[in-house]
Structures are given as structure tokens and as C-alpha cells.
Motif scaffolding. Structure first.
Motif, PDB file in Angstrom:
ATOM      1  N   THR A   2      38.996  33.104  33.310  1.00  0.00           N
ATOM      2  CA  THR A   2      38.545  34.422  32.881  1.00  0.00           C
ATOM      3  C   THR A   2      39.704  35.404  32.992  1.00  0.00           C
ATOM      4  O   THR A   2      40.356  35.483  34.042  1.00  0.00           O
ATOM      5  CB  THR A   2      37.372  34.917  33.750  1.00  0.00           C
ATOM      6  N   LYS A  31      31.228  37.605  42.492  1.00  0.00           N
ATOM      7  CA  LYS A  31      30.944  38.545  41.410  1.00  0.00           C
ATOM      8  C   LYS A  31      30.706  39.950  41.970  1.00  0.00           C
ATOM      9  O   LYS A  31      30.051  40.115  42.993  1.00  0.00           O
ATOM     10  CB  LYS A  31      29.715  38.085  40.620  1.00  0.00           C
ATOM     11  N   ASP A  32      31.258  40.964  41.312  1.00  0.00           N
ATOM     12  CA  ASP A  32      31.157  42.378  41.671  1.00  0.00           C
ATOM     13  C   ASP A  32      31.947  42.744  42.916  1.00  0.00           C
ATOM     14  O   ASP A  32      31.821  43.864  43.423  1.00  0.00           O
ATOM     15  CB  ASP A  32      29.687  42.815  41.842  1.00  0.00           C
ATOM     16  N   PRO A  50      34.227  40.044  37.411  1.00  0.00           N
ATOM     17  CA  PRO A  50      33.104  39.861  36.493  1.00  0.00           C
ATOM     18  C   PRO A  50      32.241  38.643  36.833  1.00  0.00           C
ATOM     19  O   PRO A  50      31.124  38.533  36.338  1.00  0.00           O
ATOM     20  CB  PRO A  50      33.788  39.698  35.131  1.00  0.00           C
ATOM     21  N   GLU A  51      32.770  37.727  37.647  1.00  0.00           N
ATOM     22  CA  GLU A  51      32.024  36.525  38.012  1.00  0.00           C
ATOM     23  C   GLU A  51      32.662  35.902  39.249  1.00  0.00           C
ATOM     24  O   GLU A  51      33.729  36.320  39.705  1.00  0.00           O
ATOM     25  CB  GLU A  51      32.031  35.519  36.851  1.00  0.00           C
TER      26      GLU A  51
END
Length: 524
Positions: A2, A31-32, A50-51
Motif C-alpha cells: 500500500t 489501521k488508523d 489506512p490498514e
């Protein structure tokens, strides 16, 4: 794999500075979870993962500049070379179930400070609505969080018991920081124990941890400069001690450095005080004075601190000047009286004065575009849209929500929009998006009885209109003295971008539209 790229962080922002990486290559990331802090000329914000994954590569180092959309890191799948910390603990806390109903048998669910808006990295714990040991239901409000611009409630993600409160009222917490723990029903250790106040010793809850800022600003002793500003200061041999910072925590921004470059301070002038010393928020530079027997000390709210700082910044930065005029409100008052019942039936709201003023200001902004523009360093940004900020007084201070695309709205649409924003402001439900991006401000001091005032600019805007009390006064009309309902109007403007002729023209256009409302219908 990613790609981690620079998002769009704001209108007219083309590049950011990589202020700090929170993770290293090989770290496992949830994530986050915050990855990196990005700095622009005006604000700082965190970029989150994002993940789930592993940080496999960092392409832009701390202190370097990256453009919007640029690839700065790569996130892969699998397990990293380092042990995951808080992210794994949070997942474990949320998935493990307690083995007993009478005692805590597994980790409690962490209650973290959520992402409350773009460029907001910390909040103040305004008030706890529950105490340690209290049972709570899902979606029950447990704490009120206060940011620089708004207040909002944080609710319980599930039913349970508050087993620990980690940050006391009045203290600052970072976005993503754990402020409380929520256990299963029956897992409370000491029901009824209130959170320990900051500075207390001992107590059932243990000592509260200090809350350090995520990014302590660094720079030369003479000034606290952002990386992008430091480069400009160094390249141009500027004295950082003479530059007042307007950024977060008093940092010298790129815009401050460019302004200092364009207007260098005289060599004989004394060094300007650091912005952080005059900033309302932040640590005090000296011990607080002793109180008298009939005095009390109350900590300023974050909203009030920001109001004070922004208003003072406006005075220090802009070449602010005010021009005055007056408007005869006879025709508007007659129109409101004639159509008030029909208007309510049609639109469901009362026909007020604000809709006429918004329409009049939009017309004047189209005729005098400099009042709708802003200064960005050595550039002028002209805005071909009309988002009108409307000042609203609340019990927590003045907030300025924005009515979007006011030029496309009817009088009814404007009244509805202002009514909805006013209700959200009074209920403390305004979001960051509700208050960002205005191009011009209207402030109505007349509702409080003000007859005349000089409003202060709402940066980075270049103009603000002050409305005042309608009062019957003797005026001369067609060589006769008559009694008319008159209102004083005040336009404060930034003389760096708006000339006196333009300011007077703007205010005259507003006056003409108010005194002859048919002009608004005919676009004259």
C-alpha cells in the motif's frame, strides 16, 4: 503493498513538511494508527495508516518537503521486525472476553481520543460525565472534549463499567491517547472513585501521567521555527528572535518567515518577544499572582484561548482599518411586516434581517472582489465563491460557522441555513468543517444592543461587516426632517489588500441594497 501518499490538506496548499515519523521501517502498524505528522504553513496534522501492515520503506525524511500526492512511504503485509505496542494491546483488549463476572479477568477496552478534525492534534478534557466504577450503557455520553474551535461529547462504544480514568478534567490529551478504560459489567475495582486531580499524590486511581505534546517545537534559541521556515531563515540570514510566530504553539511558519524576508526588521531594533510568551494558551512564563480574598481563578477554555489568540494575531498581522456608514431600514422592515406570515408558511422559518445582509454582502463582494480575497505570503488569493461566516455567541465563547455558497441560496435558504448553524453552535454540535473556509464574516452586535463598534477581522479573511442596533433617529429626506429606523454599519478591512476607495464602495453597495431591496432581485 500500500502506497502512503500526501493527502490534500487544505485549499491552496501545495506542499507539506515531514515534521516527525512516529514509526520506523519494520514496525508493525494497526489501521488508523498515526504514522507521521505533516506540517503546512498554517497547521499541523497527523496522517494515519489506512490498514494493518508493516512499514517497509520511508521515502521522505523528517524535515524534508513533499508535494500533495507524493509517495512518502510503503506499507506491506505480514509481521514486522519490532513488536507491536499499543495497537496490538487495543485489539487484544477488544477481542478478549473476561472469564468471570465478579472480577476483571481480561484487559479493559481503551477509550481513546478520536480524530476530531483536520489539523487538530490535541483536546482538553472539559468534563467527565461519569466516575470510576460507574456502569454505562452503549452510546452513553461519558466525557466532553474541547478543541480550539468546538466542544463535543464522546460516547461509550459498548455497555460496561468505567474501570479507570487516566486524564483529569482540565488536562490536555493527544488525538489517539487513551483517557479511560471500559471493562465488562462487574469489573470495577472501586465503584464511586472519582478521577484524581492533576498534581495529587496517591489515590485509588494512581498518579495521573503527564501529557507531553506529541511534537515539542524545536529551533534556534531566538525563535521556534517549523522546518520549512527554518530553511528560509537560514538561507536569508534572518534573525529568528525578531519573527513573531503565528503557527501552532507559537511556531514560526513559512508565511511568517516570508513576511520577515520581505519586511526585514531594522538592525537597531530590539528583539521581538517570542510568540509563545504572549500566546494565551500554553505554559505560563511566570508564577501566577496571588489571589485576593474576593477573587477566584478559572482556567480559560480552549475555545476562549483560541479566540483571544486569533483576535490578537489579527491585530498584529493585518493593517486593520474600519469605515462606517448608516442604512435606512424602512423598506426592509416594511417588506418583513408585509410578507412575514406568507414567508413562514412557505419556508418554515421567520424572515429576519440576516438574509438581507447576506444577500447584500454577496452582491458587494462580487463588485469589490478584493474584500473576498486573502493574502498568502506575497500572493493574493481571489475566491470565486461566497462562503459567509456568521458570528454566533454561545456560553462558551464566540464561534463563526460558515454558510456555504450563499450566492446560490434564496432568502429562505439563507434563513434556514443560519438557523441550523445557530442551533448547532448553541448545542455544542458544530464540527470543524462547519467553521472552516469562510471568505467574509458578518457580526451582528445589534442583537445585544450595540449602537456602534469596530469589529476585528477573522483571519485570513480581509473583511468583516458589523451590524448594529436599529434606532429611530431624525434624518433629512427630500429636504425634510423625518424619523426613520436607522442602523450604523461598520466594515473592518485589511488595508494591505483593500484600498480605502474599495472599502467605501463596498459599504455603499451594501447600504444601497438594504435601502432598496429590489436591487437584490434585479441583481443591480
Amino acid at each position: 503493498m500500500t502506497d502512503i501518499t500526501i493527502p490534500n490538506v487544505g485549499e491552496s496548499v501545495a506542499e507539506v513538511t515531514i515534521a516527525q515519523w512516529f514509526k520506523a521501517v519494520g514496525d508493525t502498524i494497526k489501521k488508523d494508527e498515526p504514522l507521521v505528522e505533516l506540517e503546512t504553513d498554517k497547521a499541523a496534522q497527523e496522517l494515519v495508516a489506512p490498514e494493518d501492515g508493516v512499514l517497509e520503506e520511508i521515502l521522505v525524511a523528517e524535515g524534508d518537503v513533499a508535494e500533495i500526492g507524493q509517495l512518502i512511504a510503503k506499507l506491506g503485509s505480514g509481521s514486522g521486525t519490532k513488536t507491536a505496542d499499543k495497537g496490538d494491546a487495543e485489539v487484544k483488549a477488544q477481542t478478549e472476553a473476561p472469564s468471570s463476572d465478579s472480577a476483571p479477568s481480561g484487559p479493559a477496552l481503551d477509550i481513546d481520543v478520536p480524530n476530531v478534525g483536520e489539523s487538530v492534534s490535541e483536546v482538553t478534557i472539559a468534563s467527565w460525565m461519569v466516575a470510576k466504577g460507574d456502569a454505562v450503557e452503549k452510546d452513553q455520553a461519558i466525557v466532553e472534549l474541547e478543541t480550539d474551535k468546538a466542544a463535543q461529547e464522546l460516547v461509550a462504544p459498548r455497555a460496561g463499567v468505567i474501570t479507570d480514568i487516566l486524564v483529569a478534567e482540565g488536562d490536555v490529551a493527544q488525538v489517539g491517547q487513551t483517557i479511560a478504560k471500559l471493562g465488562e459489567s462487574g469489573s470495577a475495582a472501586a465503584p464511586g472513585v472519582a478521577p484524581k486531580a492533576a498534581g495529587d499524590e496517591g489515590g485509588a486511581g494512581g498518579e495521573l501521567p503527564d501529557v507531553p505534546p506529541t511534537n515539542a517545537p524545536t529551533g534556534d534559541a531566538g525563535g521556534i521555527a517549523m522546518p520549512s521556515a527554518s530553511r528560509i531563515i537560514k538561507e536569508n540570514n534572518l534573525d529568528a528572535s525578531t519573527i513573531a510566530g503565528s503557527g501552532k504553539d507559537g511556531r514560526i511558519t513559512k508565511g511568517d518567515a516570508l513576511s520577515a524576508k520581505a519586511n526585514p526588521a531594522p538592525a537597531s531594533s530590539a528583539p521581538a518577544p517570542k510568540a509563545s510568551a504572549s500566546k494565551v494558551s500554553g505554559p505560563k512564563s511566570s508564577a501566577p499572582r496571588e489571589l485576593g480574598p474576593r477573587e477566584e481563578r478559572v482556567r480559560m477554555s480552549r475555545i476562549r484561548q483560541t479566540i483571544a489568540r486569533r483576535l490578537k494575531d489579527a491585530q498584529n498581522t493585518a493593517a486593520m482599518l474600519t469605515t462606517y456608514n448608516e442604512a435606512d431600514m424602512t423598506n426592509i422592515m416594511a417588506m418583513r411586516s408585509q410578507y412575514k406570515e406568507v414567508f413562514i408558511k412557505k419556508h418554515g422559518v421567520k424572515l429576519g434581517f440576516m438574509s438581507f445582509f447576506v444577500k447584500a454582502c454577496v452582491q458587494a463582494l462580487k463588485d469589490v472582489p478584493n474584500v473576498n480575497a486573502e493574502i498568502d505570503g506575497t500572493d493574493v488569493i481571489y475566491k470565486n465563491y461566497y462562503d459567509i461566516s456568521v458570528a454566533v455567541g454561545t456560553d462558551k465563547g464566540l464561534v463563526v460557522p460558515v454558510l456555504r455558497d450563499a450566492d446560490t441560496l434564496s432568502l429562505g435558504g439563507i434563513e434556514k441555513g443560519i438557523g441550523e448553524l445557530g442551533k448547532k453552535a448553541r448545542d455544542g454540535q458544530l464540527s470543524m468543517d462547519d467553521m472552516m473556509g469562510g471568505t467574509f464574516t458578518i457580526s451582528n452586535g445589534g442583537v445585544y444592543g450595540s449602537l456602534m463598534s469596530s469589529p476585528i477581522l477573522n483571519p485570513p479573511q480581509s473583511g468583516i461587516l458589523g451590524m448594529h442596533k436599529i434606532e429611530k433617529r431624525p434624518v433629512v429626506v427630500d429636504d425634510e426632517i423625518v424619523i426613520r429606523p436607522m442602523m450604523y454599519l461598520a466594515l473592518s478591512y485589511d488595508h494591505r489588500i483593500v484600498d480605502g476607495k474599495e472599502a467605501v464602495t463596498f459599504l455603499v453597495r451594501v447600504k444601497e441594497c438594504l435601502e432598496d431591496p429590489e436591487r437584490l432581485l434585479l441583481d443591480l
